[in-house]
Design an enzyme around this catalytic site. Structure first.
Site, PDB file in Angstrom:
ATOM      1  N   GLU C  60       0.803  -1.225   0.000  1.00 16.11           N
ATOM      2  CA  GLU C  60       0.000   0.000   0.000  1.00 16.11           C
ATOM      3  C   GLU C  60       0.834   1.271   0.000  1.00 16.11           C
ATOM      4  O   GLU C  60       0.489   2.246  -0.677  1.00 16.11           O
ATOM      5  CB  GLU C  60      -0.961   0.006   1.194  1.00 16.11           C
ATOM      6  N   GLN C  82      -9.745  -2.019  -0.876  1.00 16.18           N
ATOM      7  CA  GLN C  82     -10.995  -2.673  -0.504  1.00 16.18           C
ATOM      8  C   GLN C  82     -11.489  -2.250   0.878  1.00 16.18           C
ATOM      9  O   GLN C  82     -12.645  -2.464   1.216  1.00 16.18           O
ATOM     10  CB  GLN C  82     -10.836  -4.197  -0.540  1.00 16.18           C
ATOM     11  N   ASP C  85      -9.112   0.801   6.117  1.00 16.69           N
ATOM     12  CA  ASP C  85      -8.161   0.362   7.134  1.00 16.69           C
ATOM     13  C   ASP C  85      -6.803  -0.019   6.547  1.00 16.69           C
ATOM     14  O   ASP C  85      -5.770   0.175   7.172  1.00 16.69           O
ATOM     15  CB  ASP C  85      -8.750  -0.838   7.882  1.00 16.69           C
ATOM     16  N   PHE C  86      -6.802  -0.593   5.354  1.00 20.33           N
ATOM     17  CA  PHE C  86      -5.534  -1.033   4.758  1.00 20.33           C
ATOM     18  C   PHE C  86      -4.666   0.156   4.384  1.00 20.33           C
ATOM     19  O   PHE C  86      -3.451   0.074   4.301  1.00 20.33           O
ATOM     20  CB  PHE C  86      -5.770  -1.874   3.485  1.00 20.33           C
ATOM     21  N   HIS C 129     -11.702  -3.685   9.942  1.00 28.14           N
ATOM     22  CA  HIS C 129     -12.311  -3.719   8.614  1.00 28.14           C
ATOM     23  C   HIS C 129     -13.525  -2.801   8.517  1.00 28.14           C
ATOM     24  O   HIS C 129     -14.304  -2.908   7.574  1.00 28.14           O
ATOM     25  CB  HIS C 129     -12.712  -5.151   8.224  1.00 28.14           C
TER      26      HIS C 129
HETATM   27  C1  TPP Z   1      -2.884  -4.426   4.365  1.00 32.03           C
HETATM   28  C2  TPP Z   1      -3.952  -5.251   3.748  1.00 32.03           C
HETATM   29  N1  TPP Z   1      -4.133  -5.192   2.422  1.00 32.03           N
HETATM   30  C3  TPP Z   1      -5.100  -5.931   1.843  1.00 32.03           C
HETATM   31  C4  TPP Z   1      -5.906  -6.753   2.589  1.00 32.03           C
HETATM   32  C5  TPP Z   1      -7.009  -7.589   1.933  1.00 32.03           C
HETATM   33  N2  TPP Z   1      -6.627  -8.994   2.006  1.00 32.03           N
HETATM   34  C6  TPP Z   1      -7.132  -9.834   2.939  1.00 32.03           C
HETATM   35  S1  TPP Z   1      -6.481 -11.363   2.821  1.00 32.03           S
HETATM   36  C7  TPP Z   1      -5.559 -10.948   1.474  1.00 32.03           C
HETATM   37  C8  TPP Z   1      -4.716 -11.957   0.764  1.00 32.03           C
HETATM   38  C9  TPP Z   1      -3.341 -12.034   1.206  1.00 32.03           C
HETATM   39  O1  TPP Z   1      -2.715 -13.071   0.525  1.00 32.03           O
HETATM   40  P1  TPP Z   1      -1.750 -14.057   1.259  1.00 32.03           P
HETATM   41  O2  TPP Z   1      -0.866 -13.264   2.179  1.00 32.03           O
HETATM   42  O3  TPP Z   1      -1.056 -14.858   0.223  1.00 32.03           O
HETATM   43  O4  TPP Z   1      -2.657 -14.954   2.183  1.00 32.03           O
HETATM   44  P2  TPP Z   1      -3.765 -16.042   1.753  1.00 32.03           P
HETATM   45  O5  TPP Z   1      -5.072 -15.345   1.775  1.00 32.03           O
HETATM   46  O6  TPP Z   1      -3.402 -16.561   0.416  1.00 32.03           O
HETATM   47  O7  TPP Z   1      -3.702 -17.081   2.807  1.00 32.03           O
HETATM   48  C10 TPP Z   1      -5.748  -9.619   1.152  1.00 32.03           C
HETATM   49  C11 TPP Z   1      -5.062  -8.921   0.076  1.00 32.03           C
HETATM   50  C12 TPP Z   1      -5.687  -6.770   3.976  1.00 32.03           C
HETATM   51  N3  TPP Z   1      -6.436  -7.523   4.789  1.00 32.03           N
HETATM   52  N4  TPP Z   1      -4.696  -6.032   4.517  1.00 32.03           N
END
Ligand code: TPP
Ligand code: TPP
Ligand code: MG
Ligand code: MG
Lengths: 349, 316, 349, 316
Positions: C60, C82, C85-86, C129
């Site tokens: 980010e 999305q 918070d992120f 969230h």
């Molecule tokens: C800082 C942040 N950016 C985006 C998200 C949205 N998000 C939730 S889970 C996820 C996937 C992350 O992928 P990975 O680390 O490979 O974990 P997986 O879901 O594959 O187990 C994302 C992008 C978030 N929760 N936090």
């Protein structure tokens, strides 16, 4: 009682806390370096060793998370940043983790960290080295925000913050470091969440914080001479905010001026004016605030004087609230250029 | 030999139990009683089980949004987890965290959070405190291939190396971050464990669908850590079967191919291990787990929500 | 005029902007994926290609800096997250760079970026969230903050934000995505900085924003039946805040209720109450605000109902301000559970 | 041959001018007219000169708190820079940025900022826009060894590699971040350029005190970038002679040894180059630069401060 500087008071609080509890550690860029973060951390590494007192990489976000993690096992980290502005890199850790850890795990865990942030001011610090961001931190539930204005409170509030079980943002205005005042040698605490009446008065309540309290004290003296009796309240902590104490005072004086060191809009001063207005309807004049214009902080010596209000502007503002003339006011001879805290200051940082 | 046979069975049991728990959640999700985002690990159980079984109870674990498997494998209470997902006060976080915020300190499960990557430095902080206190345990953090893209991962690893901290970084590479494949997020042909090695940390690579491999690799690595070899990193390949968030399959969306999915499904970690142990206990086990799980759901369902007063009192 | 959803209106604005100017690009995690960020970005990559519409790593902070850099050459990036918070990971880039770039280089450069942030709500989104952080962004000089409440404004404000030369934070409340309303097919703009009177009235001014405007509309209807004529003002943009419009209204109604979707203290609602109180001294009842308790957002279904005020609480608050009874009030039959925007919603995100 | 002799002279001139400018700032700083934090590059001139001379005018540069040398080497206006440091409206940022916020878009110098590491992604963004617009120039960003510790550096490099962007990352490794040596910030014996190579980017290493080496290396690398070889990274060793921030020497503080300091001072990039070119023009050059610099200070001193109205109007 002996007098010491604000910086020295911070340093004493650190010595005292680290002696009292082995759990206290301190780290941050420059903590053990020859300048010792404006001499607030001087001598700590020599005394307590490099395991408990250490320098760090320029990795503000991870270092904050690391402090959080260490605190989960009872360690009490005191993290230091030479400027508030750098800490913007760590907002995810402080807001998404530290402030919420306790509530999102149902109270089963807590995060007893203290983040010392230096607020820059003067000498062309400019837009990214002199931000006042306390209003932002104060808006986040789960964070305590502390802003001492004098050496006594600095020591007592820092000790309280360190041994408090919640994450605390501890803001030190750069220009206060050189302030001298009476400070007990022994360990003592100043409670977080209690405002302090610096001066009693009957005509108007002035709330102030951090360095602005110094400017307010000058103004209040001047106003006394001009026949206006001010009650000056030093907020000390913006979150929790001791709004009860403020309201009690305004109920007496029926006038309010809320002074803030940040930009005006959406600030602590807004909150104070709003809270008072919702409680007290019969004021003698509309509530007022004095804070910075809604602009990023300027760099040029030609701009900073106008941007930062001081004792003179406070005095004028109060006089206006009483419908008095401000033109003849010529009493605040600046003893040194407006952009330094004293003649000893020659820059560069 | 017997001991190892026994261990293999334990690994199988742990995985089977996790799978059955997660399938029960998937099945009951549409009842609308588990009202929070829920990320299942179905297909990825070997990593949670393999790693956590090789850790000691006193070791500390942190995890991510996809935490159920790690929590259970580390010994977290099943009832408390299910109740948490139901939002009940009997949940491990008193219903205030939901599926993404699990904790069971008695089991050494120190928490999971919903922001990608942000428990990684927290785990390094645990390791820092462990080192300061001269304890003999280690810290371990699970995260995905997506989390590796966060700068905080890099910063955290750097610090762990500088301070030689007792921490194990476990990257579960399931090829996706939500619907985004590795190719839009990371350089082509760059292996995560090789990249991370260059940061100055020992790294390892393993088959994340082979629980025995994960277990023995972790055992070895844990040994290194407690013998002051410094932080260690392990990348484990695996695959998530269901949708990123929620109970369903989502191959129809077209972000991944049916072939890819099937090739991974054939490598079901539980099936692989079942064949190895040649146990006839399967049905007994499944039955007893099913019973335990049903009880947990009943317990959760019957439990109360936290009161607003309780909620408020925690924060003041 | 045809009716489309808020999400569709955003999508149309994106199509329109990208067609109008080759300089417009859009990126963020999931932008070209099958769900298209709640279908707001659906079809864009197919139409405009993967150079202008692309997915990103979970980075980010860097991605925000990258958007800033691209914008310095005239490119107009629309970045999407999305959840608000992120975006806390990107505070350094947005506050230390984007908001200040123009002023710290003396106006020689500008940063025409738009950051679309989705505000989470309901279905156990929990503390990280479903934060409402607009007060924080609004406090930063140099950022514009936009919070549309309906499809028409969403399209017009997004187009205006994209072609504005300053960095804009564009906040979309998740529950608005499904709202349907009249939206012109062609390109049009809604100016940033202008509040909108949704309903004229004479007894009280209610200011509201984003999703809270939907709840307020229900309340206002109910209050009308009970004999209270409300003037409902949709803020639309919190920075710049159209305080003049609000003051004009309160000067007429002599009563104020400021509704906010964030926690109460140090919020946009504080600013509105403060600004009005400083301007208008003779109100018929003390100014008031309605916002969230100063607590991190809860997860449990058992807590969220009480935490989030809706039409019922708004109605009660207004009735109390008029000294009327609220007990018999039983008019807002919830047609679906309180934690979903409609029956179609079954989770999980 | 002649051309190369000529180039060597140009490189020398550029460095000498930068040195003399910075020494004039150091000398006059105590007058109290330059009232802002000021970071000098004395001792590090070869990098700014070598890199920027190998770039083309249309190439775009971003820099850090320590930006004077980069700005001047890229062709930024001297008068505007000095006036900026004096806080005057004739400054390149109208006095609103100070020493740490320099810009001269006509020279392709796109800005410098005071937050460690935060222009790195911005430079990647410039490269993204360059690529989208199918232009033939490149983006180049200078930063220190400390900036490499920021996660945003890692994130920015990753994205540049994924998108194969036309960008040159230049790391000036002067061994220190303020008073903190590398040993408290980065793993022992880890070479930055080797670590960064593992991120998936081509990396290079050079002697940052040898302007010819820096120049020819950069020429080569720039060629690669315009021929679509993707982003490139170069680490250059060097040493800051004076204090981190401000005009003085600070060896008395004891954070670095006198030996270390002297060994680097012996490798003065300007002296090295002076020996090479065997020019007798030195005195003429120095005289004309001295004159130009004196003029710039006079210009700055006589200029006005920006008005508050101007300041306010920019932000509304
Ligand atoms: C800082 C942040 N950016 C985006 C998200 C949205 N998000 C939730 S889970 C996820 C996937 C992350 O992928 P990975 O680390 O490979 O974990 P997986 O879901 O594959 O187990 C994302 C992008 C978030 N929760 N936090
Ligand atoms: C995010 C952030 N953290 C800390 C600082 C304070 N600071 C200013 S310059 C500097 C040194 C950085 O070292 P390096 O990148 O090696 O550059 P050098 O000063 O050696 O040229 C630091 C830490 C800052 N400006 N920004
Ligand atoms: Mg993944
Ligand atoms: Mg350096």
């Amino acid at each position: 009682m002996r007098e010491i500087s604000f910086a020295r008071a911070i340093n004493e609080a650190m010595f005292s806390a680290m002696k009292t509890s082995k759990e206290v550690i301190t780290f941050g860029l420059g903590v053990p370096d020859p300048k010792g973060v404006f001499s607030t951390t001087t001598g700590l590494q020599e005394k307590f060793g490099s395991e408990r007192v250490f320098d760090t990489p320029t990795s503000e976000n991870a270092m904050t998370g690391i402090g959080i993690g260490a605190s989960l096992l009872g360690t009490r980290p005191v993290m230091v940043h030479q400027r508030v502005d750098f800490f913007l890199l760590a907002m995810d850790q402080i807001i998404n983790n530290a402030s919420k850890w306790k509530i999102m795990f149902g109270g089963t865990s807590s995060v007893p960290i203290t983040i010392r942030l230096i607020v820059g001011h003067g000498w062309g610090q400019g837009p990214t080295h002199s931000q006042n961001l306390h209003s932002i931190f104060s808006h986040i539930p789960g964070l305590k925000v502390v802003m001492p204005s004098n050496p006594y409170d600095a020591k007592g509030l820092l000790l309280e913050s360190i041994f408090d079980d919640d994450p605390t943002i501890f803001l030190e205005h750069r220009w206060l470091h050189g302030q001298v005042g009476k400070v007990p040698v022994e360990e003592y605490r100043v409670p977080v969440g209690e405002a302090k009446v610096i001066k009693k008065g009957s005509d108007i309540t002035i709330t102030s914080l951090s360095y602005m309290t110094v400017e307010s004290m000058h103004a209040v003296k001047e106003l006394e001479k001009l026949g206006i009796s001010c009650e000056l309240i030093d907020i000390r902590t913006t979150s929790p905010l001791d709004i009860k104490r403020i309201i009690r005072s305004v109920n007496k004086t029926k006038r309010l001026l809320a002074i803030d060191s940040s930009v005006k809009s959406f600030s602590v001063s807004s909150e104070i004016v709003a809270s008072v207005s919702m409680e007290i309807s019969k004021l003698k004049s509309p509530p007022n605030r004095l804070a910075l214009d809604d602009l990023s902080s300027p760099t040029s010596f030609g701009l900073t004087d106008k941007y930062y209000p001081g004792a003179l502007e406070i005095t004028k503002t109060v006089l206006k609230m009483f419908g008095k003339k401000t033109k003849s006011l010529n009493n605040f001879k600046k003893i040194h250029p407006h952009d330094v805290p004293g003649d000893w200051f020659k820059g560069p940082f | 030999m017997n001991k190892s046979r026994n261990n293999s069975l334990e690994l199988f049991k742990s995985m089977l139990r996790i799978r059955m728990v997660e399938e029960s959640i998937a099945e009951k999700y549409s009842e609308g009683k588990m009202r929070c985002p829920t990320h299942l690990s179905i297909g990825q159980e070997a990593i949670a089980t393999g790693v956590c079984s090789a850790l000691e109870k006193k070791d500390l674990v942190l995890s991510t949004h996809r935490a159920h498997a790690h929590y259970l494998a580390k010994g977290g209470s099943l009832k408390s987890m299910i109740a948490e997902i139901y939002g009940k006060v009997t949940g491990c976080s008193l219903g205030m965290g939901g599926s993404m915020h699990l904790i069971d300190k008695r089991a050494g499960f120190m928490g999971s959070t919903a922001i990608v990557g942000n428990t990684i430095p927290v785990a390094v902080g645990l390791a820092l405190s462990i080192k300061l206190k001269r304890r003999k345990n280690i810290s371990c953090v699970f995260f995905g291939d997506g989390a590796v893209e966060e700068g905080v991962f890099y910063e955290a690893v750097n610090f762990a190396v500088v301070k030689k901290l007792p921490i194990l970084f476990v990257c579960e590479n399931n090829l996706y971050s939500v619907y985004s494949g590795l190719e839009v997020r990371q350089p082509e042909n760059r292996k995560i464990y090789k990249m991370v090695r260059a940061l100055g940390i020992d790294t390892h690579k393993g088959d994340g669908n082979d629980v025995e491999e994960v277990f023995s690799l972790t055992k070895l690595i844990r040994e290194k850590i407690v013998n002051n070899a410094g932080p260690q990193f392990i990348e484990l390949d695996t695959y998530r079967w269901r949708e990123h968030c929620g109970p369903n399959y989502d191959n129809d969306l077209g972000y991944r191919t049916e072939e890819e999915f099937m090739s991974w499904k054939k490598r079901d970690p539980i099936e692989t291990q079942r064949k190895r142990i040649k146990s006839n206990e399967y049905f007994n086990l499944a039955e007893s787990f099913a019973h335990e799980i049903e009880e947990a759901h009943k317990f959760a369902d019957k439990s109360k929500y936290p009161s607003y007063k309780q909620f408020r009192s925690i924060q003041s």
